[in-house]
Motif scaffolding. Structure first.
Motif, PDB file in Angstrom:
ATOM      1  N   MET A 129      -3.465  14.081   1.501  1.00 25.93           N
ATOM      2  CA  MET A 129      -2.471  13.636   0.577  1.00 25.93           C
ATOM      3  C   MET A 129      -3.092  13.546  -0.807  1.00 25.93           C
ATOM      4  SD  MET A 129      -0.061  13.251   2.450  1.00 25.93           S
ATOM      5  CE  MET A 129       0.900  12.362   3.553  1.00 25.93           C
ATOM      6  N   ILE A 130      -2.466  14.188  -1.733  1.00 27.58           N
ATOM      7  CA  ILE A 130      -2.882  14.094  -3.131  1.00 27.58           C
ATOM      8  C   ILE A 130      -1.592  13.983  -3.932  1.00 27.58           C
ATOM      9  CG2 ILE A 130      -4.160  15.168  -5.013  1.00 27.58           C
ATOM     10  CD1 ILE A 130      -5.508  16.938  -2.837  1.00 27.58           C
ATOM     11  N   ASP A 131      -1.282  12.756  -4.353  1.00 31.09           N
ATOM     12  CA  ASP A 131       0.017  12.550  -5.000  1.00 31.09           C
ATOM     13  C   ASP A 131       0.089  11.167  -5.609  1.00 31.09           C
ATOM     14  OD1 ASP A 131       2.611  13.131  -5.789  1.00 31.09           O
ATOM     15  OD2 ASP A 131       3.401  13.299  -3.749  1.00 31.09           O
ATOM     16  N   ARG A 132       1.173  10.935  -6.339  1.00 35.63           N
ATOM     17  CA  ARG A 132       1.503   9.595  -6.829  1.00 35.63           C
ATOM     18  C   ARG A 132       1.938   8.775  -5.618  1.00 35.63           C
ATOM     19  NH1 ARG A 132       3.296   8.237 -12.056  1.00 35.63           N
ATOM     20  NH2 ARG A 132       3.516  10.445 -12.462  1.00 35.63           N
ATOM     21  N   VAL A 133       1.493   7.533  -5.536  1.00 34.22           N
ATOM     22  CA  VAL A 133       1.848   6.670  -4.411  1.00 34.22           C
ATOM     23  C   VAL A 133       3.311   6.254  -4.554  1.00 34.22           C
ATOM     24  CG1 VAL A 133       1.346   4.499  -3.227  1.00 34.22           C
ATOM     25  CG2 VAL A 133      -0.530   5.846  -4.196  1.00 34.22           C
ATOM     26  N   PRO A 134       4.142   6.530  -3.562  1.00 32.07           N
ATOM     27  CA  PRO A 134       5.558   6.183  -3.640  1.00 32.07           C
ATOM     28  C   PRO A 134       5.761   4.691  -3.931  1.00 32.07           C
ATOM     29  CG  PRO A 134       5.150   7.557  -1.726  1.00 32.07           C
ATOM     30  CD  PRO A 134       3.811   7.179  -2.283  1.00 32.07           C
ATOM     31  N   GLY A 135       6.638   4.407  -4.876  1.00 36.82           N
ATOM     32  CA  GLY A 135       6.961   3.031  -5.224  1.00 36.82           C
ATOM     33  C   GLY A 135       6.011   2.396  -6.218  1.00 36.82           C
ATOM     34  N   HIS A 136       5.014   3.148  -6.687  1.00 39.25           N
ATOM     35  CA  HIS A 136       4.036   2.628  -7.647  1.00 39.25           C
ATOM     36  C   HIS A 136       3.837   3.658  -8.754  1.00 39.25           C
ATOM     37  CE1 HIS A 136       2.978  -0.642  -4.933  1.00 39.25           C
ATOM     38  NE2 HIS A 136       3.021   0.265  -3.964  1.00 39.25           N
ATOM     39  N   ASP A 137       4.335   3.348  -9.934  1.00 33.72           N
ATOM     40  CA  ASP A 137       4.294   4.315 -11.036  1.00 33.72           C
ATOM     41  C   ASP A 137       2.889   4.706 -11.476  1.00 33.72           C
ATOM     42  OD1 ASP A 137       7.039   4.389 -11.085  1.00 33.72           O
ATOM     43  OD2 ASP A 137       7.216   2.870 -12.655  1.00 33.72           O
ATOM     44  N   ASN A 138       1.950   3.773 -11.401  1.00 35.92           N
ATOM     45  CA  ASN A 138       0.614   4.037 -11.933  1.00 35.92           C
ATOM     46  C   ASN A 138      -0.460   4.111 -10.857  1.00 35.92           C
ATOM     47  OD1 ASN A 138       1.436   4.131 -14.650  1.00 35.92           O
ATOM     48  ND2 ASN A 138       1.557   1.917 -14.687  1.00 35.92           N
ATOM     49  N   ALA A 139      -0.094   4.472  -9.646  1.00 36.39           N
ATOM     50  CA  ALA A 139      -1.077   4.581  -8.571  1.00 36.39           C
ATOM     51  C   ALA A 139      -1.022   5.987  -7.978  1.00 36.39           C
ATOM     52  CB  ALA A 139      -0.805   3.546  -7.488  1.00 36.39           C
ATOM     53  N   PHE A 140      -2.188   6.576  -7.844  1.00 38.80           N
ATOM     54  CA  PHE A 140      -2.307   7.909  -7.268  1.00 38.80           C
ATOM     55  C   PHE A 140      -3.292   7.838  -6.114  1.00 38.80           C
ATOM     56  CE2 PHE A 140      -0.781   8.561 -11.488  1.00 38.80           C
ATOM     57  CZ  PHE A 140      -0.003   9.700 -11.446  1.00 38.80           C
ATOM     58  N   ALA A 141      -3.143   8.744  -5.150  1.00 33.58           N
ATOM     59  CA  ALA A 141      -4.060   8.775  -4.015  1.00 33.58           C
ATOM     60  C   ALA A 141      -4.515  10.218  -3.785  1.00 33.58           C
ATOM     61  CB  ALA A 141      -3.377   8.255  -2.759  1.00 33.58           C
TER      62      ALA A 141
ATOM     63  N   PRO B 105       1.951  21.351  -1.701  1.00 31.91           N
ATOM     64  CA  PRO B 105       1.872  21.260  -0.238  1.00 31.91           C
ATOM     65  C   PRO B 105       1.253  19.965   0.288  1.00 31.91           C
ATOM     66  CG  PRO B 105       1.012  23.370  -1.004  1.00 31.91           C
ATOM     67  CD  PRO B 105       1.207  22.504  -2.203  1.00 31.91           C
ATOM     68  N   VAL B 106       0.607  19.176  -0.572  1.00 30.01           N
ATOM     69  CA  VAL B 106      -0.076  17.972  -0.099  1.00 30.01           C
ATOM     70  C   VAL B 106       0.546  16.695  -0.661  1.00 30.01           C
ATOM     71  CG1 VAL B 106      -2.260  19.096   0.391  1.00 30.01           C
ATOM     72  CG2 VAL B 106      -1.834  18.240  -1.906  1.00 30.01           C
ATOM     73  N   ARG B 107       1.825  16.756  -1.026  1.00 25.54           N
ATOM     74  CA  ARG B 107       2.510  15.576  -1.574  1.00 25.54           C
ATOM     75  C   ARG B 107       2.943  14.640  -0.445  1.00 25.54           C
ATOM     76  NH1 ARG B 107       5.973  19.871  -1.463  1.00 25.54           N
ATOM     77  NH2 ARG B 107       7.995  19.430  -0.553  1.00 25.54           N
ATOM     78  N   PHE B 108       3.160  13.362  -0.794  1.00 25.85           N
ATOM     79  CA  PHE B 108       3.523  12.359   0.197  1.00 25.85           C
ATOM     80  C   PHE B 108       4.862  12.662   0.874  1.00 25.85           C
ATOM     81  CE2 PHE B 108       0.473   9.425  -1.818  1.00 25.85           C
ATOM     82  CZ  PHE B 108      -0.084   8.882  -0.685  1.00 25.85           C
ATOM     83  N   ASP B 109       5.848  13.089   0.121  1.00 26.81           N
ATOM     84  CA  ASP B 109       7.190  13.240   0.695  1.00 26.81           C
ATOM     85  C   ASP B 109       7.309  14.392   1.701  1.00 26.81           C
ATOM     86  OD1 ASP B 109       7.219  15.368  -1.069  1.00 26.81           O
ATOM     87  OD2 ASP B 109       8.983  14.688  -2.168  1.00 26.81           O
ATOM     88  N   ARG B 110       6.277  15.186   1.877  1.00 28.22           N
ATOM     89  CA  ARG B 110       6.353  16.242   2.898  1.00 28.22           C
ATOM     90  C   ARG B 110       6.378  15.655   4.305  1.00 28.22           C
ATOM     91  NH1 ARG B 110       1.311  18.013   5.249  1.00 28.22           N
ATOM     92  NH2 ARG B 110      -0.351  16.649   4.512  1.00 28.22           N
ATOM     93  N   LEU B 111       5.998  14.368   4.451  1.00 30.65           N
ATOM     94  CA  LEU B 111       5.987  13.737   5.766  1.00 30.65           C
ATOM     95  C   LEU B 111       7.319  13.079   6.126  1.00 30.65           C
ATOM     96  CD1 LEU B 111       2.461  12.099   5.588  1.00 30.65           C
ATOM     97  CD2 LEU B 111       3.111  14.244   6.675  1.00 30.65           C
TER      98      LEU B 111
END
Length: 55
Positions: free
Chosen positions: A1-13, A47-53
């Motif tokens: 997973m390489i994306d902005r963390v859902p529900g958190h504007d300033n957090a990335f993982a 292809p590695v975003r959070f919402d793909r799950l």
């Protein structure tokens, strides 16, 4: 997973590299930094975003 963390504007993982973290870390960091600075996800990260799950 390489994306902005859902529900958190300033957090990335950037996680889930398994045993390849050392070799993939530099390119992951470069692309994630691009995303953070521009606010637009680079196409290569799609292809590695959070919402793909979500189904």
């Amino acid at each position: 997973m390489i994306d902005r963390v859902p529900g958190h504007d300033n957090a990335f993982a950037a996680t889930g590299h398994g045993m390849l973290g050392v070799t993939l870390g530099p390119v992951t960091g470069h692309r994630l930094a691009e995303y953070v600075v521009t606010g637009e996800r680079p196409e290569v990260l799609a292809p590695v975003r959070f919402d793909r799950l979500r189904r």
